[in-house]
Design an enzyme around this catalytic site. Structure first.
Site, PDB file in Angstrom:
ATOM      1  N   LYS A  22      -4.368   3.428  15.928  1.00 48.67           N
ATOM      2  CA  LYS A  22      -3.817   2.419  15.018  1.00 48.67           C
ATOM      3  C   LYS A  22      -2.932   3.082  13.972  1.00 48.67           C
ATOM      4  O   LYS A  22      -1.816   2.628  13.690  1.00 48.67           O
ATOM      5  CB  LYS A  22      -4.945   1.667  14.316  1.00 48.67           C
ATOM      6  CG  LYS A  22      -4.449   0.582  13.355  1.00 48.67           C
ATOM      7  CD  LYS A  22      -5.471   0.199  12.308  1.00 48.67           C
ATOM      8  CE  LYS A  22      -5.472   1.178  11.157  1.00 48.67           C
ATOM      9  NZ  LYS A  22      -6.226   0.710   9.976  1.00 48.67           N
ATOM     10  N   CYS A 116      -6.642  -3.890   1.735  1.00 52.85           N
ATOM     11  CA  CYS A 116      -7.653  -2.905   1.358  1.00 52.85           C
ATOM     12  C   CYS A 116      -8.385  -3.396   0.118  1.00 52.85           C
ATOM     13  O   CYS A 116      -7.776  -3.551  -0.936  1.00 52.85           O
ATOM     14  CB  CYS A 116      -7.022  -1.537   1.085  1.00 52.85           C
ATOM     15  SG  CYS A 116      -8.243  -0.290   0.634  1.00 52.85           S
ATOM     16  N   PRO A 122      -2.061   2.093  -5.609  1.00 55.21           N
ATOM     17  CA  PRO A 122      -0.697   1.674  -5.908  1.00 55.21           C
ATOM     18  C   PRO A 122       0.318   2.395  -5.029  1.00 55.21           C
ATOM     19  O   PRO A 122       0.018   3.412  -4.413  1.00 55.21           O
ATOM     20  CB  PRO A 122      -0.524   2.066  -7.379  1.00 55.21           C
ATOM     21  CG  PRO A 122      -1.488   3.187  -7.588  1.00 55.21           C
ATOM     22  CD  PRO A 122      -2.661   2.868  -6.693  1.00 55.21           C
ATOM     23  N   ILE A 123       1.537   1.830  -4.982  1.00 54.16           N
ATOM     24  CA  ILE A 123       2.575   2.422  -4.145  1.00 54.16           C
ATOM     25  C   ILE A 123       3.644   3.102  -5.002  1.00 54.16           C
ATOM     26  O   ILE A 123       4.788   3.244  -4.570  1.00 54.16           O
ATOM     27  CB  ILE A 123       3.205   1.362  -3.218  1.00 54.16           C
ATOM     28  CG1 ILE A 123       3.811   0.196  -4.016  1.00 54.16           C
ATOM     29  CG2 ILE A 123       2.169   0.844  -2.231  1.00 54.16           C
ATOM     30  CD1 ILE A 123       4.634  -0.753  -3.154  1.00 54.16           C
ATOM     31  N   ASP A 124       3.245   3.556  -6.181  1.00 53.66           N
ATOM     32  CA  ASP A 124       4.207   4.229  -7.064  1.00 53.66           C
ATOM     33  C   ASP A 124       4.833   5.446  -6.398  1.00 53.66           C
ATOM     34  O   ASP A 124       6.028   5.720  -6.596  1.00 53.66           O
ATOM     35  CB  ASP A 124       3.527   4.658  -8.372  1.00 53.66           C
ATOM     36  CG  ASP A 124       3.145   3.470  -9.243  1.00 53.66           C
ATOM     37  OD1 ASP A 124       3.540   2.347  -8.892  1.00 53.66           O
ATOM     38  OD2 ASP A 124       2.445   3.668 -10.248  1.00 53.66           O
ATOM     39  N   LEU A 125       4.062   6.199  -5.628  1.00 49.62           N
ATOM     40  CA  LEU A 125       4.615   7.381  -4.963  1.00 49.62           C
ATOM     41  C   LEU A 125       5.756   6.996  -4.029  1.00 49.62           C
ATOM     42  O   LEU A 125       6.763   7.710  -3.928  1.00 49.62           O
ATOM     43  CB  LEU A 125       3.524   8.114  -4.174  1.00 49.62           C
ATOM     44  CG  LEU A 125       2.470   8.890  -4.967  1.00 49.62           C
ATOM     45  CD1 LEU A 125       1.448   9.500  -4.019  1.00 49.62           C
ATOM     46  CD2 LEU A 125       3.109   9.991  -5.814  1.00 49.62           C
TER      47      LEU A 125
END
Length: 312
Positions: A22, A116, A122-125
């Site tokens: 997956k 999730c 978070p998706i800051d990266l």
């Protein structure tokens, strides 16, 4: 309401072949967006997350079909660059579509991903990396809009080795101008599979599986056939299920190097394990030994296996 009925008390015994991964399938499906031709993927698992990916891709204008063992993706024409909220929130992995859509369309619009419930991730990266590649980011009412005239290569050092951020940078950089270096990159086997797939399409990526990945931007990609790697988490889960039930199981279509931390722990618990080139056999004993588990980024013990091993 959907539910499972589990009747316990039986040993799990027999032989089974693993499914496709997956965690490799989802970024590879996203990468097929970069190809203005057809992609033939073998060993894509039939699960909820891949079905959601197909729905999103079809809304972008991509044609999805099935031919024998293959999922066929025709991304010749794309007429949309926005991922709908309701689909974006059904799985966290949908965020990796952003890098591919930006790479192909030079713009993308999406909301924060879901899927999730354990903690906040978070998706800051991802967004910080996009900005370093010359991509303008605007946020309003929970929507993220990305746009650029051209994606530019740059050196990006990740604060920690995020799998998703590493994949998104690779996807955005594949058709970029210049060279992109990812430092402190995630080293998971699924990222190696993504590199191998993109390179087979005509991309130019080296270093996946190490702490530094180099992506040399290219102008176009070609049609390709590719087989997804085995799912190491599914294999580990089956091994644990056999261990819990004091069973005896053989699993085919495996890659031993992806399973070393799990194998070590199961042996420490007292299981007898025999390995062949693409096969593993486990025989559990009646009384297991206790052991300690500490999750770490690959090649350490995988986080996704922690709750499964906890059940053992």
């Amino acid at each position: 309401m959907q539910y499972y009925i589990v009747k316990g008390g039986n040993k799990l015994e027999g032989e089974v072949s693993s499914s496709g991964s997956k965690n490799a399938s989802l970024p590879i499906l996203a990468a097929s967006i970069l190809n203005k031709g057809k992609t033939y993927l073998k060993n894509v698992p039939k699960i909820h997350d891949t079905e959601i990916m197909y729905q999103i891709m079809e809304l972008l204008g991509i044609k999805i079909s099935k031919e024998d063992e293959y999922v066929v993706i025709d991304a010749t024409n794309i007429n949309n660059y926005e991922i709908p909220d309701n689909l974006m929130r059904q799985m966290r992995s949908s965020v990796i579509l952003a890098g591919a859509i930006i790479g192909r369309c030079k713009k993308a619009k999406f909301s924060y991903p879901g899927g999730c419930d354990i903690g906040v991730r978070p998706i800051d990266l991802h967004l910080n990396a996009f900005e370093k590649m010359g991509i303008k980011i605007e946020e309003e009412n929970g929507k993220i809009s990305c746009s650029t005239e051209k994606v530019l290569g740059n050196t990006i050092t990740l604060d920690f080795p995020s799998v998703g951020a590493t994949e998104n940078i690779i996807l955005a950089a594949t058709l970029s101008e210049g060279i992109t270096y990812i430092k402190n990159a995630a080293m998971e086997p699924e990222i190696v599979d993504l590199q191998n797939f993109i390179n087979k399409m005509g991309g130019n990526i080296v270093g996946a599986g190490t702490k530094e990945i180099k992506i040399i931007g290219t102008n176009s990609l070609n049609s390709v056939e590719y087989e997804i790697m085995p799912d190491r988490i599914e294999i580990g889960t089956l091994l644990c299920a056999a261990t819990i039930t004091k069973g005896n199981i053989t699993i085919k279509n495996i890659r031993i190097e992806h399973l070393i931390p799990v194998i070590y722990k199961l042996e420490e618990m007292g299981c007898k394990i025999d390995l062949k080139e693409n096969e593993i056999k486990l025989q559990a004993k009646d009384k297991l030994n206790a052991c300690n588990i500490k999750t770490m980024p690959y090649p350490g013990f995988p986080t996704d296996m922690q709750p499964i091993m906890g059940a053992v």
